[in-house]
Design a protein around this motif. Structure first.
Motif, PDB file in Angstrom:
ATOM      1  N   GLY A  28      29.996 -59.643  -3.819  1.00 58.52           N
ATOM      2  CA  GLY A  28      29.419 -58.480  -3.160  1.00 58.52           C
ATOM      3  C   GLY A  28      30.461 -57.432  -2.842  1.00 58.52           C
ATOM      4  N   ALA A  29      31.650 -57.857  -2.402  1.00 59.79           N
ATOM      5  CA  ALA A  29      32.723 -56.905  -2.102  1.00 59.79           C
ATOM      6  C   ALA A  29      33.174 -56.185  -3.370  1.00 59.79           C
ATOM      7  CB  ALA A  29      33.898 -57.631  -1.453  1.00 59.79           C
ATOM      8  N   ALA A  30      33.305 -56.935  -4.466  1.00 57.04           N
ATOM      9  CA  ALA A  30      33.730 -56.320  -5.725  1.00 57.04           C
ATOM     10  C   ALA A  30      32.698 -55.308  -6.213  1.00 57.04           C
ATOM     11  CB  ALA A  30      33.956 -57.392  -6.782  1.00 57.04           C
ATOM     12  N   VAL A  31      31.408 -55.665  -6.111  1.00 57.85           N
ATOM     13  CA  VAL A  31      30.350 -54.750  -6.548  1.00 57.85           C
ATOM     14  C   VAL A  31      30.341 -53.490  -5.702  1.00 57.85           C
ATOM     15  CG1 VAL A  31      27.851 -54.459  -6.712  1.00 57.85           C
ATOM     16  CG2 VAL A  31      28.909 -56.560  -7.545  1.00 57.85           C
ATOM     17  N   ALA A  32      30.529 -53.623  -4.379  1.00 56.25           N
ATOM     18  CA  ALA A  32      30.533 -52.460  -3.497  1.00 56.25           C
ATOM     19  C   ALA A  32      31.704 -51.531  -3.818  1.00 56.25           C
ATOM     20  CB  ALA A  32      30.589 -52.904  -2.040  1.00 56.25           C
ATOM     21  N   ILE A  33      32.870 -52.109  -4.076  1.00 52.71           N
ATOM     22  CA  ILE A  33      34.046 -51.290  -4.401  1.00 52.71           C
ATOM     23  C   ILE A  33      33.843 -50.561  -5.727  1.00 52.71           C
ATOM     24  CG2 ILE A  33      36.485 -51.394  -5.015  1.00 52.71           C
ATOM     25  CD1 ILE A  33      36.764 -53.686  -3.013  1.00 52.71           C
ATOM     26  N   VAL A  34      33.304 -51.282  -6.703  1.00 52.72           N
ATOM     27  CA  VAL A  34      33.079 -50.655  -8.013  1.00 52.72           C
ATOM     28  C   VAL A  34      32.069 -49.519  -7.902  1.00 52.72           C
ATOM     29  CG1 VAL A  34      32.106 -51.056 -10.306  1.00 52.72           C
ATOM     30  CG2 VAL A  34      33.732 -52.688  -9.340  1.00 52.72           C
ATOM     31  N   ARG A  35      31.005 -49.725  -7.133  1.00 55.46           N
ATOM     32  CA  ARG A  35      30.002 -48.672  -6.976  1.00 55.46           C
ATOM     33  C   ARG A  35      30.569 -47.466  -6.231  1.00 55.46           C
ATOM     34  NH1 ARG A  35      24.473 -51.721  -5.272  1.00 55.46           N
ATOM     35  NH2 ARG A  35      25.793 -52.306  -3.508  1.00 55.46           N
ATOM     36  N   ALA A  36      31.371 -47.708  -5.187  1.00 54.94           N
ATOM     37  CA  ALA A  36      31.963 -46.598  -4.440  1.00 54.94           C
ATOM     38  C   ALA A  36      32.895 -45.783  -5.330  1.00 54.94           C
ATOM     39  CB  ALA A  36      32.719 -47.125  -3.222  1.00 54.94           C
ATOM     40  N   VAL A  37      33.732 -46.464  -6.110  1.00 55.72           N
ATOM     41  CA  VAL A  37      34.649 -45.756  -7.013  1.00 55.72           C
ATOM     42  C   VAL A  37      33.861 -45.028  -8.094  1.00 55.72           C
ATOM     43  CG1 VAL A  37      36.494 -46.071  -8.701  1.00 55.72           C
ATOM     44  CG2 VAL A  37      36.567 -47.325  -6.542  1.00 55.72           C
ATOM     45  N   SER A  38      32.799 -45.648  -8.605  1.00 53.26           N
ATOM     46  CA  SER A  38      31.997 -45.015  -9.653  1.00 53.26           C
ATOM     47  C   SER A  38      31.321 -43.742  -9.151  1.00 53.26           C
ATOM     48  CB  SER A  38      30.942 -46.004 -10.172  1.00 53.26           C
ATOM     49  OG  SER A  38      31.541 -47.150 -10.707  1.00 53.26           O
ATOM     50  N   VAL A  39      30.789 -43.794  -7.927  1.00 50.93           N
ATOM     51  CA  VAL A  39      30.160 -42.599  -7.361  1.00 50.93           C
ATOM     52  C   VAL A  39      31.180 -41.483  -7.174  1.00 50.93           C
ATOM     53  CG1 VAL A  39      29.041 -41.683  -5.291  1.00 50.93           C
ATOM     54  CG2 VAL A  39      28.266 -43.842  -6.262  1.00 50.93           C
ATOM     55  N   ALA A  40      32.361 -41.824  -6.648  1.00 51.51           N
ATOM     56  CA  ALA A  40      33.401 -40.812  -6.435  1.00 51.51           C
ATOM     57  C   ALA A  40      33.851 -40.199  -7.758  1.00 51.51           C
ATOM     58  CB  ALA A  40      34.584 -41.430  -5.703  1.00 51.51           C
ATOM     59  N   VAL A  41      34.094 -41.051  -8.756  1.00 53.98           N
ATOM     60  CA  VAL A  41      34.528 -40.552 -10.066  1.00 53.98           C
ATOM     61  C   VAL A  41      33.426 -39.717 -10.710  1.00 53.98           C
ATOM     62  CG1 VAL A  41      35.181 -41.246 -12.403  1.00 53.98           C
ATOM     63  CG2 VAL A  41      36.174 -42.410 -10.424  1.00 53.98           C
ATOM     64  N   GLY A  42      32.169 -40.139 -10.567  1.00 52.74           N
ATOM     65  CA  GLY A  42      31.067 -39.381 -11.153  1.00 52.74           C
ATOM     66  C   GLY A  42      30.913 -38.003 -10.535  1.00 52.74           C
ATOM     67  N   LEU A  43      31.042 -37.897  -9.217  1.00 50.90           N
ATOM     68  CA  LEU A  43      30.915 -36.602  -8.554  1.00 50.90           C
ATOM     69  C   LEU A  43      32.062 -35.662  -8.932  1.00 50.90           C
ATOM     70  CD1 LEU A  43      29.743 -37.713  -4.993  1.00 50.90           C
ATOM     71  CD2 LEU A  43      28.403 -36.477  -6.707  1.00 50.90           C
ATOM     72  N   VAL A  44      33.278 -36.183  -8.957  1.00 46.70           N
ATOM     73  CA  VAL A  44      34.425 -35.350  -9.329  1.00 46.70           C
ATOM     74  C   VAL A  44      34.326 -34.928 -10.795  1.00 46.70           C
ATOM     75  CG1 VAL A  44      36.933 -35.296  -9.572  1.00 46.70           C
ATOM     76  CG2 VAL A  44      35.909 -36.345  -7.558  1.00 46.70           C
ATOM     77  N   THR A  45      33.880 -35.836 -11.659  1.00 46.98           N
ATOM     78  CA  THR A  45      33.710 -35.494 -13.075  1.00 46.98           C
ATOM     79  C   THR A  45      32.649 -34.405 -13.245  1.00 46.98           C
ATOM     80  OG1 THR A  45      34.321 -37.750 -13.713  1.00 46.98           O
ATOM     81  CG2 THR A  45      33.168 -36.414 -15.353  1.00 46.98           C
ATOM     82  N   ALA A  46      31.547 -34.517 -12.518  1.00 46.09           N
ATOM     83  CA  ALA A  46      30.510 -33.481 -12.580  1.00 46.09           C
ATOM     84  C   ALA A  46      31.051 -32.145 -12.090  1.00 46.09           C
ATOM     85  CB  ALA A  46      29.311 -33.904 -11.741  1.00 46.09           C
ATOM     86  N   TYR A  47      31.905 -32.174 -11.089  1.00 48.05           N
ATOM     87  CA  TYR A  47      32.515 -30.939 -10.576  1.00 48.05           C
ATOM     88  C   TYR A  47      33.315 -30.223 -11.655  1.00 48.05           C
ATOM     89  CZ  TYR A  47      36.087 -28.166  -8.157  1.00 48.05           C
ATOM     90  OH  TYR A  47      36.946 -27.172  -7.773  1.00 48.05           O
ATOM     91  N   TYR A  48      34.028 -30.985 -12.468  1.00 46.90           N
ATOM     92  CA  TYR A  48      34.839 -30.366 -13.524  1.00 46.90           C
ATOM     93  C   TYR A  48      34.011 -29.989 -14.759  1.00 46.90           C
ATOM     94  CZ  TYR A  48      39.364 -31.166 -11.306  1.00 46.90           C
ATOM     95  OH  TYR A  48      40.438 -31.126 -10.449  1.00 46.90           O
TER      96      TYR A  48
END
Length: 211
Positions: A28-48
């Motif tokens: 569960g901890a690994a899944v939460a970390i992966v999802r948090a990083v994925s959301v952050a990377v997705g938002l920054v990528t969309a910004y660019y």
């Protein structure tokens, strides 16, 4: 084998329900970390990648205000999800990451569009990286001084981000902490998982106790 040693394997390591629970927690901890990083990377990528060639107009200003409302709605949804999650602490980290990155990206877009609309609004021309950098340094109150707001509109936007950042750090952090406590209390009130207690779902427990 006695009851004291039945929960351990031959090598002395935990096995059975205890080991399964630890494995689920790590997963569960690994899944939460992966999802948090994925959301952050997705938002920054969309910004660019998003086409931000328009200038700051009343229409885009309304869209940015709507974006801030979306941030608030996302935060409220995350608070509700935390109280219902089996892992409220991990869900709180995930929700805070999504809310924070969305908040920073919205203000970075605002600074970028303002600089294109009114050149000279900042001490230097801003590209997308510069706008995101200025939004991040403003949020963290570092303020290196290499980029500063010069126009009245730029300073109003910067003050709005400062106020929003204080609310996000102060009020939102307390709300998330309360949601985590509510989620933990709800989890403790729930009956134990039959699979983790060694009871087959649908099977009635033996009233005579363990043999």
């Amino acid at each position: 084998m006695s009851e004291e040693t039945s929960g351990r394997s031959r090598g002395g390591t935990l096995s059975g329900p205890g080991l399964n629970g630890a494995h689920r927690s790590r997963r569960g901890a690994a899944v939460a970390i992966v999802r948090a990083v994925s959301v952050a990377v997705g938002l920054v990528t969309a910004y660019y990648l998003l086409p931000l060639d328009e200038r700051l107009t009343p229409g885009t200003a309304v869209l940015l205000v709507s974006g801030l409302l979306v941030v608030l709605l996302v935060f409220c949804w995350e608070v509700r999800a935390i109280t219902r999650s089996p892992h409220p602490r991990l869900r709180a980290v995930e929700g805070l990451a999504a809310t924070l990155v969305l908040f920073l990206v919205l203000f970075a877009v605002s600074y970028y569009l303002l600089d294109r609309s009114e050149p000279g609004s900042f001490s230097e021309a801003l590209n997308r990286t510069d706008a995101l950098y200025f939004a991040l340094t403003t949020f963290t109150t570092v303020g290196f001084g290499d980029i500063t707001a010069r126009s009245q509109t730029g300073r109003v936007l910067t003050m709005a981000q400062m106020a929003g950042g204080l609310l996000l750090v102060g009020v939102a952090a307390r709300v998330l902490a309360s949601a985590v406590q509510a989620g933990l209390s709800r989890r403790h009130r729930e009956p134990p998982d039959p699979a983790g207690a060694g009871i087959v779902p649908g099977q009635k427990p033996d009233r005579n106790g363990p043999r």
